[in-house]
Structure formats: structure tokens, C-alpha cells
Design an enzyme around this catalytic site. Structure first.
Site, PDB file in Angstrom:
ATOM      1  N   ASP A  48       0.851  -1.099  -0.068  1.00 25.37           N
ATOM      2  CA  ASP A  48      -0.092  -0.243  -0.072  1.00 25.37           C
ATOM      3  C   ASP A  48       0.927   1.292   0.103  1.00 25.37           C
ATOM      4  O   ASP A  48       1.827   1.388   0.930  1.00 25.37           O
ATOM      5  CB  ASP A  48      -0.987  -0.024   1.147  1.00 25.37           C
TER       6      ASP A  48
ATOM      7  N   ASP B  19      -0.093   9.314  -6.663  1.00 30.85           N
ATOM      8  CA  ASP B  19      -1.313   9.556  -7.647  1.00 30.85           C
ATOM      9  C   ASP B  19      -2.367   8.293  -7.432  1.00 30.85           C
ATOM     10  O   ASP B  19      -2.228   7.584  -8.357  1.00 30.85           O
ATOM     11  CB  ASP B  19      -1.053   9.801  -9.099  1.00 30.85           C
TER      12      ASP B  19
END
Length: 296
Positions: free
Chosen positions: A157, A178
Site C-alpha cells: 500500500d 497519484d
């Protein structure tokens, strides 16, 4: 987040806006001989075939990179990005099962995502850390970058991974985040992750991309970034239409940049003022450039 595949959106208006700024920041880091590092928290598949069924289904690249490449009077600040994209050819295409002669109705056929834009601008002593959690995207990216010893790829993650990786051994550098923003909580998660990382690595440049939506979720981001204490300031660049029809529709693209390099504001003003008349958005577009935190 795991449902998101960037292949449907590669080369669109957001990519042009984001990647043009990315190339300018990297060019600034190249000016000194000292090595730099880049951390890309949501790396994706690395590069994209614009003749693929995914890209053809949406056709978003036609209003983005294709529109820009076919336009006249391209600003000087935009040319390094366009030169890199125009020269990009993926390595080992035969391993991808791709057709070298394919076409997407115009150039480029292959569009580099941020990992390969950064890779093309790395020097031998520079380093790139990539994170990607989507299983299929990770496997594809792993196959594409495995041979480059300058690159470290992790399946994790990106929000928690960023905080865990900073400060890196090389203290000059850039963070690019992003996310997919599949859920509105991603706005706050992105801001909290970058703010926590900035506390540990305050000298880096941080770039956060976000969609400008009719719902106005980006307002929360702006408020959180206005609280950041940094001598380099926080710059906001938004290219968006004022109206976009259906609820939840994307009006445009935004960037928040902590510690932007010298003159990046002027370069983005030049690029944004030109792009608003060239790219395809839901309606007439404007480019907004603000300092959320003023640099001295």
C-alpha cells in the site's frame, strides 16, 4: 482501489498535466551532480499500449496526449515532456505479446507511465522506489523493470509504504503520489500520508495528483495542505472546466506540490495557459495557479 486499472485512462488530460510537471521537477534534480531518489507510491503497470482494447474503449488519450502532439505553438516548458513521450519505445516488446506495428489512430502507440518517465531520466547513481498493490499491475510492472538495478519495486500500500520508506539514504529527491481516488476517503488518506512523510523528510519535493470533481472533494485537500509548514511553500495547479454535467464527473486535473523547484510556478503557468485551449475537458477550461503556502 484494487478495481482500478490505469490502462483505460493512460495518456489523458490528467497524465499530460501530471507528467509534464514531473519531467520539469526531474530536470531540476538533474542540474546537480549529487544523486537523487524518487518514490512513486502508486506506480501502475509502467507503460501502456494506446491501441489496446482498454485504451480504445475510452479513447481518453485522444483528448490528451494526441491533442497536444497535434497542436501548434507548443510552449518551451512542455517540449521536454513531449520529446520523452515521442521517443519512448518499451523494451522487450516481444515478451509482451504486443504488435510492434500496431497503431492507435495516431502517435504515440505506447505511452510511458510515471515509472518509465522517471527511469528515462535517472542517472547511474540515482534511485527509484516503486509501490503497487494491484496484483495484475504489480506482476506486469515487475516483469518490465526487473533488469534495472536502480529500481526497487514493492507490492504494498503506497500510503503506509511512503511513511515507512522516508527518509531514504539519498536525501535529495521527489515523492509522486497519484492514487485512484476510487473512494472519497482517498483524499484524506493521501494528504495524511504526505504530511506524515514530510515531517520525516522535509527537504524533498512532494507531488500529489488529484481529480477535480463536481463534488468538490479537493477542497479538503487544499485545507490540509495549507497547514503544512515548509520554507519551500506549497503550490497548487488546476486545469479544469467550470461545469461537467453528471454528479461525480471529473472536471479536470490538479497538482499540489510541496517545495517546488525554482521557477516551476512560471513554467506551469505557461503550460496550463496553453493546455486549457488544446486538451479536451467537459467544457471551456481555465488554469488556476495558487500558492497555498507562500514561499519566502
Amino acid at each position: 482501489m484494487l478495481s482500478y486499472l490505469h490502462g483505460f485512462h493512460a495518456g489523458n488530460v490528467a497524465d499530460v498535466h501530471k507528467h509534464a510537471a514531473l519531467v520539469l521537477v526531474l530536470a531540476h534534480l538533474q542540474k546537480k551532480d549529487k544523486p537523487f531518489c524518487v518514490i512513486d507510491t502508486h506506480a501502475g503497470a509502467g507503460w501502456y499500449d494506446l491501441s489496446s482494447p482498454q485504451a480504445q474503449k475510452t479513447g481518453e488519450w485522444k483528448g490528451g496526449i494526441a491533442a497536444v502532439q497535434g497542436a501548434a505553438n507548443i510552449p518551451a516548458a512542455l517540449k521536454p515532456y513531449l520529446d520523452l513521450v515521442g521517443r519512448f519505445v518499451p523494451e522487450n516488446l516481444h515478451n509482451e505479446g504486443a504488435d510492434d506495428g500496431g497503431a492507435a489512430g495516431g502517435k504515440p502507440v505506447y505511452y510511458p507511465g510515471s515509472p518509465f518517465i522517471v527511469q528515462k531520466m535517472l542517472r547511474e547513481s540515482d534511485r527509484l522506489s516503486l509501490m503497487e498493490l494491484h496484483p495484475r499491475e504489480f506482476e506486469t510492472l515487475d516483469r518490465r523493470v526487473y533488469h534495472d538495478r536502480r529500481i526497487n519495486l514493492q507490492k504494498r500500500d503506497g500510503y503506509e509504504g511512503l511513511v515507512a520508506l522516508v527518509p531514504p539514504p539519498i536525501r535529495r529527491g521527489l515523492v509522486l503520489m497519484d492514487p485512484s481516488y476510487d473512494v472519497k476517503q482517498d483524499y484524506a488518506r493521501a494528504a495524511k500520508s504526505i504530511i506524515a512523510a514530510h515531517r520525516r523528510w522535509a527537504t524533498a519535493t512532494y507531488m500529489l495528483w488529484y481529480p477535480v470533481l463536481t463534488d468538490g472533494f479537493e477542497g479538503e485537500l487544499h485545507q490540509m495542505f495549507r497547514q503544512i509548514e515548509t520554507p519551500g511553500g506549497v503550490l497548487c495547479s488546476e486545469l479544469a472546466a467550470s461545469q461537467g454535467g453528471a454528479k461525480g464527473r471529473m472536471l479536470g486535473t490538479g497538482l499540489l506540490i510541496i517545495n517546488p523547484p525554482f521557477q516551476l510556478d512560471a513554467q506551469l503557468a505557461e503550460i496550463g495557459g496553453w493546455l486549457r485551449n488544446v486538451v479536451q475537458l467537459p467544457g471551456p477550461a481555465t488554469h488556476r495557479l495558487d500558492w497555498l503556502v507562500k514561499a519566502p
